[in-house]
Design a protein around this motif. Structure first.
Motif, mmCIF file in Angstrom:
data_model
loop_
_atom_site.group_PDB
_atom_site.id
_atom_site.type_symbol
_atom_site.label_atom_id
_atom_site.label_comp_id
_atom_site.label_asym_id
_atom_site.label_seq_id
_atom_site.Cartn_x
_atom_site.Cartn_y
_atom_site.Cartn_z
ATOM 1 N N GLY A 106 0.815 -1.206 0.000
ATOM 2 C CA GLY A 106 0.000 0.000 0.000
ATOM 3 C C GLY A 106 0.844 1.249 0.000
ATOM 4 O O GLY A 106 2.044 1.227 -0.269
ATOM 5 N N LYS A 107 0.209 2.337 0.354
ATOM 6 C CA LYS A 107 0.851 3.651 0.257
ATOM 7 C C LYS A 107 0.819 4.404 1.578
ATOM 8 O O LYS A 107 0.771 5.610 1.602
ATOM 9 C CB LYS A 107 0.157 4.455 -0.835
ATOM 10 C CG LYS A 107 0.212 3.794 -2.195
ATOM 11 C CD LYS A 107 -0.469 4.620 -3.239
ATOM 12 C CE LYS A 107 -1.944 4.384 -3.204
ATOM 13 N NZ LYS A 107 -2.675 5.015 -4.289
ATOM 14 N N ARG A 108 0.862 3.684 2.691
ATOM 15 C CA ARG A 108 0.797 4.317 3.997
ATOM 16 C C ARG A 108 2.199 4.694 4.482
ATOM 17 O O ARG A 108 3.125 3.900 4.426
ATOM 18 C CB ARG A 108 0.161 3.379 4.999
ATOM 19 C CG ARG A 108 0.005 3.999 6.380
ATOM 20 C CD ARG A 108 -0.824 3.130 7.241
ATOM 21 N NE ARG A 108 -2.093 2.949 6.559
ATOM 22 C CZ ARG A 108 -3.272 3.112 7.111
ATOM 23 N NH1 ARG A 108 -3.351 3.415 8.371
ATOM 24 N NH2 ARG A 108 -4.374 2.944 6.436
ATOM 25 N N PHE A 109 2.322 5.926 4.983
ATOM 26 C CA PHE A 109 3.575 6.430 5.544
ATOM 27 C C PHE A 109 3.280 6.900 6.958
ATOM 28 O O PHE A 109 2.387 7.721 7.169
ATOM 29 C CB PHE A 109 4.106 7.588 4.684
ATOM 30 C CG PHE A 109 5.401 8.167 5.150
ATOM 31 C CD1 PHE A 109 6.564 7.427 5.098
ATOM 32 C CD2 PHE A 109 5.468 9.467 5.622
ATOM 33 C CE1 PHE A 109 7.776 7.965 5.506
ATOM 34 C CE2 PHE A 109 6.663 10.015 6.031
ATOM 35 C CZ PHE A 109 7.824 9.260 5.980
ATOM 36 N N THR A 110 4.009 6.381 7.927
ATOM 37 C CA THR A 110 3.771 6.711 9.334
ATOM 38 C C THR A 110 4.993 7.410 9.913
ATOM 39 O O THR A 110 6.121 6.932 9.747
ATOM 40 C CB THR A 110 3.492 5.439 10.154
ATOM 41 O OG1 THR A 110 2.384 4.755 9.579
ATOM 42 C CG2 THR A 110 3.181 5.775 11.605
ATOM 43 N N VAL A 111 4.760 8.509 10.585
ATOM 44 C CA VAL A 111 5.805 9.204 11.334
ATOM 45 C C VAL A 111 5.360 9.227 12.789
ATOM 46 O O VAL A 111 4.226 9.595 13.089
ATOM 47 C CB VAL A 111 6.036 10.635 10.823
ATOM 48 C CG1 VAL A 111 7.014 11.377 11.709
ATOM 49 C CG2 VAL A 111 6.524 10.612 9.387
ATOM 50 N N LEU A 126 -1.483 8.913 3.632
ATOM 51 C CA LEU A 126 -1.579 8.097 2.425
ATOM 52 C C LEU A 126 -0.885 8.849 1.294
ATOM 53 O O LEU A 126 -1.269 9.969 0.945
ATOM 54 C CB LEU A 126 -3.031 7.818 2.069
ATOM 55 C CG LEU A 126 -3.783 6.940 3.059
ATOM 56 C CD1 LEU A 126 -5.242 6.802 2.645
ATOM 57 C CD2 LEU A 126 -3.134 5.579 3.167
ATOM 58 N N ALA A 127 0.132 8.227 0.746
ATOM 59 C CA ALA A 127 0.899 8.838 -0.340
ATOM 60 C C ALA A 127 0.181 8.633 -1.662
ATOM 61 O O ALA A 127 -0.559 7.659 -1.835
ATOM 62 C CB ALA A 127 2.287 8.221 -0.401
ATOM 63 N N PRO A 128 0.390 9.506 -2.610
ATOM 64 C CA PRO A 128 -0.229 9.329 -3.921
ATOM 65 C C PRO A 128 0.284 8.071 -4.639
ATOM 66 O O PRO A 128 -0.433 7.460 -5.404
ATOM 67 C CB PRO A 128 0.125 10.593 -4.694
ATOM 68 C CG PRO A 128 1.063 11.356 -3.858
ATOM 69 C CD PRO A 128 1.117 10.749 -2.514
ATOM 70 N N ASP A 129 1.559 7.706 -4.370
ATOM 71 C CA ASP A 129 2.121 6.482 -4.939
ATOM 72 C C ASP A 129 3.297 6.033 -4.070
ATOM 73 O O ASP A 129 3.766 6.770 -3.208
ATOM 74 C CB ASP A 129 2.556 6.693 -6.396
ATOM 75 C CG ASP A 129 3.519 7.857 -6.562
ATOM 76 O OD1 ASP A 129 4.493 7.962 -5.783
ATOM 77 O OD2 ASP A 129 3.302 8.676 -7.470
ATOM 78 N N TRP A 136 9.577 11.016 0.537
ATOM 79 C CA TRP A 136 9.294 11.567 1.860
ATOM 80 C C TRP A 136 10.314 11.084 2.888
ATOM 81 O O TRP A 136 10.772 11.858 3.718
ATOM 82 C CB TRP A 136 7.885 11.175 2.309
ATOM 83 C CG TRP A 136 6.783 11.969 1.669
ATOM 84 C CD1 TRP A 136 6.903 13.113 0.929
ATOM 85 C CD2 TRP A 136 5.394 11.684 1.734
ATOM 86 N NE1 TRP A 136 5.666 13.545 0.527
ATOM 87 C CE2 TRP A 136 4.719 12.689 1.005
ATOM 88 C CE3 TRP A 136 4.646 10.679 2.325
ATOM 89 C CZ2 TRP A 136 3.344 12.718 0.865
ATOM 90 C CZ3 TRP A 136 3.268 10.711 2.177
ATOM 91 C CH2 TRP A 136 2.624 11.710 1.465
ATOM 92 N N GLU A 137 10.691 9.811 2.834
ATOM 93 C CA GLU A 137 11.680 9.291 3.783
ATOM 94 C C GLU A 137 13.016 9.996 3.616
ATOM 95 O O GLU A 137 13.667 10.354 4.601
ATOM 96 C CB GLU A 137 11.852 7.784 3.605
ATOM 97 C CG GLU A 137 10.744 6.979 4.213
ATOM 98 C CD GLU A 137 11.004 5.487 4.133
ATOM 99 O OE1 GLU A 137 11.537 5.011 3.095
ATOM 100 O OE2 GLU A 137 10.686 4.800 5.113
ATOM 101 N N ALA A 138 13.439 10.201 2.374
ATOM 102 C CA ALA A 138 14.709 10.886 2.122
ATOM 103 C C ALA A 138 14.671 12.326 2.624
ATOM 104 O O ALA A 138 15.629 12.807 3.240
ATOM 105 C CB ALA A 138 15.031 10.844 0.629
ATOM 106 N N GLU A 139 13.571 13.028 2.379
ATOM 107 C CA GLU A 139 13.439 14.416 2.834
ATOM 108 C C GLU A 139 13.426 14.492 4.354
ATOM 109 O O GLU A 139 14.066 15.371 4.949
ATOM 110 C CB GLU A 139 12.168 15.040 2.265
ATOM 111 C CG GLU A 139 12.191 15.243 0.769
ATOM 112 C CD GLU A 139 10.831 15.657 0.218
ATOM 113 O OE1 GLU A 139 9.943 16.045 1.015
ATOM 114 O OE2 GLU A 139 10.662 15.595 -1.009
#
Length: 153
Positions: A106-111, A126-129, A136-139
């Motif tokens: 999926g496209k879930r990103f958790t901080v 939820l990321a677009p892709d 986002w992780e790199a940034e």
């Protein structure tokens, strides 16, 4: 009917009261002067200044990620999380750890932001892709490397 009763009522009210009560009604007395009204250009300048303040300083890395409900911003000032109407802010000296995780499928990103008093504040976006999650992780890593001092004093 005759006009006599209406004239009697009008005559019964003192002129001073009627003048005071109707003073400024329908006149320009309550209207703001043109000199008091802010110029449109001043309003735009103030809005631009506020946008710059919210975006943080331009000289360092800034991480910003959002979806339709949540938003994460990390910059020189600290980390700000918002989800629907709820929001919280953390300065860098208030943080014990910041971790990120991506969903396996999926496209879930958790901080998750951890504080020294053993509290944690997770937020899911939820990321677009899936490619956006890697960006986002790199940034976020660049911002953490620049501002977050994980060494104990």
């Amino acid at each position: 009917m005759t006009d006599a009763p209406q004239d009697a009522v009008r005559d019964a009210v003192p002129d001073e009261v009627s003048d005071e009560a109707t003073e400024g009604v329908g006149s320009d007395a309550d209207a703001p002067d043109a000199s008091d009204a802010p110029d449109a250009s001043e309003g735009q300048d103030a809005a631009e200044d506020e946008a710059e303040d919210e975006a943080g300083p331009a000289d360092g890395p800034v991480f910003e990620a959002a979806d339709r409900r949540g938003r994460i911003v990390a910059d020189a000032e600290g980390v700000r999380l918002s989800y629907d109407e709820e929001a919280c802010e953390f300065r860098w000296d208030e943080l014990a750890a910041v971790e990120s995780a991506k969903g396996r499928f999926g496209k879930r990103f958790t901080v998750t932001v951890h504080t020294p008093d053993r509290r944690w504040y997770p937020i899911d976006l939820l990321a677009p892709d899936r490619g956006r999650i890697a960006a986002w992780e790199a940034e976020l890593d660049a911002v953490l490397d620049a501002y977050f001092d994980d060494e104990a004093p």
